[in-house]
Enzyme design. Structure first.
Site, PDB file in Angstrom:
ATOM      1  N   ARG A   1       0.823  -1.089   0.011  1.00 52.08           N
ATOM      2  CA  ARG A   1      -0.075  -0.059  -0.018  1.00 52.08           C
ATOM      3  C   ARG A   1       1.012   1.194   0.043  1.00 52.08           C
ATOM      4  NH1 ARG A   1      -4.977  -1.193  -1.075  1.00 52.08           N
ATOM      5  NH2 ARG A   1      -5.745  -2.988   0.058  1.00 52.08           N
ATOM      6  N   ASP A   2       2.127   1.186   0.643  1.00 52.30           N
ATOM      7  CA  ASP A   2       3.107   2.200   0.786  1.00 52.30           C
ATOM      8  C   ASP A   2       3.949   2.673  -0.653  1.00 52.30           C
ATOM      9  OD1 ASP A   2       4.380   4.172   1.415  1.00 52.30           O
ATOM     10  OD2 ASP A   2       5.759   3.179   3.216  1.00 52.30           O
ATOM     11  N   VAL A   3       3.512   3.734  -1.223  1.00 51.83           N
ATOM     12  CA  VAL A   3       4.049   4.062  -2.340  1.00 51.83           C
ATOM     13  C   VAL A   3       5.305   5.105  -2.180  1.00 51.83           C
ATOM     14  CG1 VAL A   3       2.373   3.699  -3.877  1.00 51.83           C
ATOM     15  CG2 VAL A   3       2.386   5.948  -3.065  1.00 51.83           C
ATOM     16  N   SER A   4       5.790   5.216  -0.833  1.00 50.36           N
ATOM     17  CA  SER A   4       6.681   6.272  -0.765  1.00 50.36           C
ATOM     18  C   SER A   4       8.174   5.762  -1.174  1.00 50.36           C
ATOM     19  CB  SER A   4       6.864   6.232   1.037  1.00 50.36           C
ATOM     20  OG  SER A   4       7.305   5.224   1.456  1.00 50.36           O
TER      21      SER A   4
END
Ligand SMILES: [Zn+2]
Lengths: 432, 248
Positions: A344-347
């Site tokens: 979920r994390d696109v960082s």
């Protein structure tokens, strides 16, 4: 329930779920419930034992290559190629391979397991060999920290009874040698010094001034142990390896330095398994025929033009994919999804340097996080022609606008699956 | 730091310092630095970018400081150096120098961080807060409402449970997600021009209001005033809408 009955039940469920097009792990789940030791018992019978391949990047491709190389050495190899790399996925694969009389016709198992599941697996089955590739950042939002991932792989190393094959150039993997139990061997695969800068670790992903001003981050480390297989140099398809100190040349059909290094890892494993009897000529022959797994540089013909699908899931991998060809020669599309399987994390997109795309720009950006990607490119001053979140639409516009340029699509996992489905309507796409 | 009223300079150069990029640079912290740099450039200011790593001489003429998260091991490595520069950091913060501290550095800007393994890392007490290692990680998309910045969106990933002191203002109230501790609805901390937060994702690209607050404060101190045309933030606006609608 008696054992053969449990197995036949499992095989029946597997058949039925296949008819319904259901998930491949479900029959394995049933088996695990009914007969928890099933996988361990079956695999323990294999005369050459079990190989576990793990690490954050390149497992699928490396497993595929290792299987191919071992088959070229005459081994009957059982593998979990359905892509469900859980213990129950292994159980399901076992059920599929066994005859109705319950005999598994194989003499070695080569299993791709992700880090968390590998830990679970080695508690039940002690592998004879382990091939540990790398620890990069893609699993962070599930397991929290890179160091946690490393500890999981340390448990795999500690459970291995024969030989552990380690990536000498990944400091977190190299340090696993200290977890290898007494009596278990360690073999290395590595890179010649000139190639090491091509494989940045996540630790030195950024240096002073960011990607704008890279500085040499090669640290003074303890002398590296000699590698069983070292990738010495490569130019296009011509590869030079140093195998146990001896230079060997090969021609490969692999795209990008990343896949070539995976092939070196698979070769180191095959040599460890085959031991002094290894037929090197046959291995190098087979090496020239190995290809990456789907999505790892797979090329699909669309309207007479090549379209390459490049799976991206962490900064180092994305950077290497970008560097593997001159971006200006290609039409470029980037698709970023943030479904659970993508993370979920696109960082992590902020740790990729996209400068190389400035010259040609990016034709289409797509996926659930298309606008995040467009924003990312904008801050690297890369022009974005179109932002089209829907993948089907985006693909059609991309292909139509590519002209006569070959096409490259950098895609996250679930967006790649969806793109392949879309592509299969207009092109020949191998079934996964 | 010598004066609390910096003399206006004619050259429009802002000194941007990233704290501990070697040990505390994970989850896209570079995105925050890059966003500040590019926006300053697009506003017409030149940027001097300096990395400060343990042992480096601290750039006391910094106009804007930014620092991020790390593994626990990274926090141990920077902790000693942070104590060394703490007096300067505290003086600069009191003097209005803008700072963004994310995740690991946010924790160390507080009084202390007691890890899950029972070790205590002293912080620098710049912010009135204390952190203890929690049993589970708080992970996922997060949305806040901030009185100053409106809706703030990002991604959190931390096991630290942070409690604010009685007088310490939060950055915002959690609308979706866990925030400082998953219980009292607060997220982050605000003091002078210092913003502390667990949000990465990265935080600044999708929150131009926060970025511009830091930029404006830095430029006003350095150049005596801020004059620039607003930037086109279409991509950021669309990305913010999407981020708010995605599952946790
Ligand atoms: Zn964090």
């Amino acid at each position: 329930m008696s054992r053969p009955h449990v197995r036949l039940l499992g095989q029946g469920i597997r058949y039925l779920t296949k008819l319904r097009g259901g998930g491949s792990a479900f029959p394995g789940l049933v088996m695990e419930r009914l007969h928890p030791g099933f996988v361990a018992e079956e695999l323990a019978k294999l005369p050459h034992g079990v190989v576990v391949i793990s690490g954050t990047n390149g497992k699928t491709t490396t497993t595929k290559m290792a299987v191919q190389l071992l088959r070229a050495q005459g081994y009957k190899v059982f593998t979990n190629r359905t892509g469900s790399n859980f213990v129950r996925g292994v159980a399901a694969a076992l059920l599929g391979e066994m005859s109705l009389t319950g005999r598994l016709d194989a003499d070695i198992a080569v299993l791709e397991l992700d880090e968390a599941h590998a830990v679970h697996f080695v508690k039940q089955v002690k592998p004879r060999y382990a091939l540990l590739l790398n620890v990069m950042r893609d699993q962070l939002d599930r397991f929290g920290e890179i160091d946690t991932t490393r500890r999981m792989l340390a448990q795999v190393a500690a459970a291995t009874t024969g030989t552990v094959v380690l990536n000498r150039e990944d400091p977190r993997i190299a340090s696993l040698a200290e977890h290898v139990p007494e009596g278990t061997g360690v073999r290395w695969f590595g890179l010649a010094p000139a190639l090491r800068p091509m494989f940045p670790s996540d630790d030195d992903m950024r240096s002073a001034g960011g990607p704008d001003a890279e500085e040499d981050h090669e640290q003074e480390l303890a002398p590296r142990p000699p590698a069983a297989v070292e990738l010495t140099s490569f130019e296009a398809n011509r590869v030079r390896l140093t195998v146990d100190g001896e230079p060997l040349d090969a021609t490969v059909e692999l795209y990008g330095v990343y896949n070539i290094y995976n092939a070196a890892a698979a070769l180191a494993l095959a040599l460890a398994v085959a031991g002094p009897d290894a037929d090197r000529t046959a291995l190098l022959d087979e090496l020239s025929r190995v290809t990456p797994a789907f999505g790892r540089g797979e090329t699909i013909e669309v309207g007479g033009r090549p379209l390459q699908l490049l799976l991206v899931k962490n900064p180092a991998g994305f950077r290497l994919s970008l560097a593997s060809a001159r971006p200006g020669d290609y039409a470029t599309m980037i698709t970023i999804n943030d479904e659970y399987a993508d993370g979920r994390d696109v960082s992590w997109l902020w740790d990729v340097d996209f400068h190389s795309l400035r010259e040609g720009g990016v034709d289409v950006v797509s996926g659930t996080r298309a606008w995040d990607m467009a924003l990312r490119l904008d801050y690297d001053e890369v022009a974005v022609r179109e932002v089209v979140p829907g993948l089907g639409d985006a693909l059609r516009r991309f292909v139509a606008g590519a002209g006569d340029r070959p096409m490259r699509v950098f895609c996250t996992y679930t967006s790649m699956l969806e793109l392949r489905r879309e592509l299969s309507r207009v092109a020949e796409v191998a079934e996964i | 730091m010598t004066s609390s009223t910096p003399t206006p300079r004619t050259e429009r150069t802002v000194h941007l310092v990233q704290l501990y990029p070697r040990d505390m640079n994970i989850y896209g912290d570079w995105g925050n630095t890059l966003t500040l740099k590019r926006r300053l450039e697009r506003y017409g200011y030149a940027v001097r970018l300096t990395d400060h790593d343990p042992g480096d001489r601290f750039p006391a003429d910094a106009d804007l400081l930014v620092g991020g998260g790390g593994q626990d091991s990274g926090q141990f490595r920077v902790q000693e150096d942070l104590q060394r520069i703490a007096p300067e950091l505290r003086a600069m913060a009191a003097d209005g120098v803008p700072m963004l501290a994310i995740c690991g550095l946010y924790q160390l800007f507080g009084h202390e961080f007691r890890t899950g393994a029972g070790e205590t890392l002293p912080g620098i007490g710049l912010l009135d807060l204390t952190t203890v290692g929690g049993p589970t990680r708080l992970i996922g998309n997060i949305v806040l409402e901030s009185p100053e910045f409106g809706t703030v969106v990002g991604y959190e990933n931390h096991s630290g449970i942070t409690r604010l002191g009685p007088g310490q203002a939060p950055l915002g109230r959690v609308v979706k997600g866990a925030g400082n501790n998953g219980e009292d609805g607060t997220e982050g901390a605000r003091l002078h021009n210092v913003v502390g937060s667990y949000l990465h994702g990265s935080m600044l690209p999708k929150n131009p209001a926060v970025a511009d607050h830091l930029i404006r404060a830095a430029v006003e101190r350095r150049c005596g005033g801020f004059d620039a045309e607003p930037l086109d933030d279409t991509f950021a606006e669309r990305a913010r809408e999407v981020a708010q609608a995605r599952p946790r």
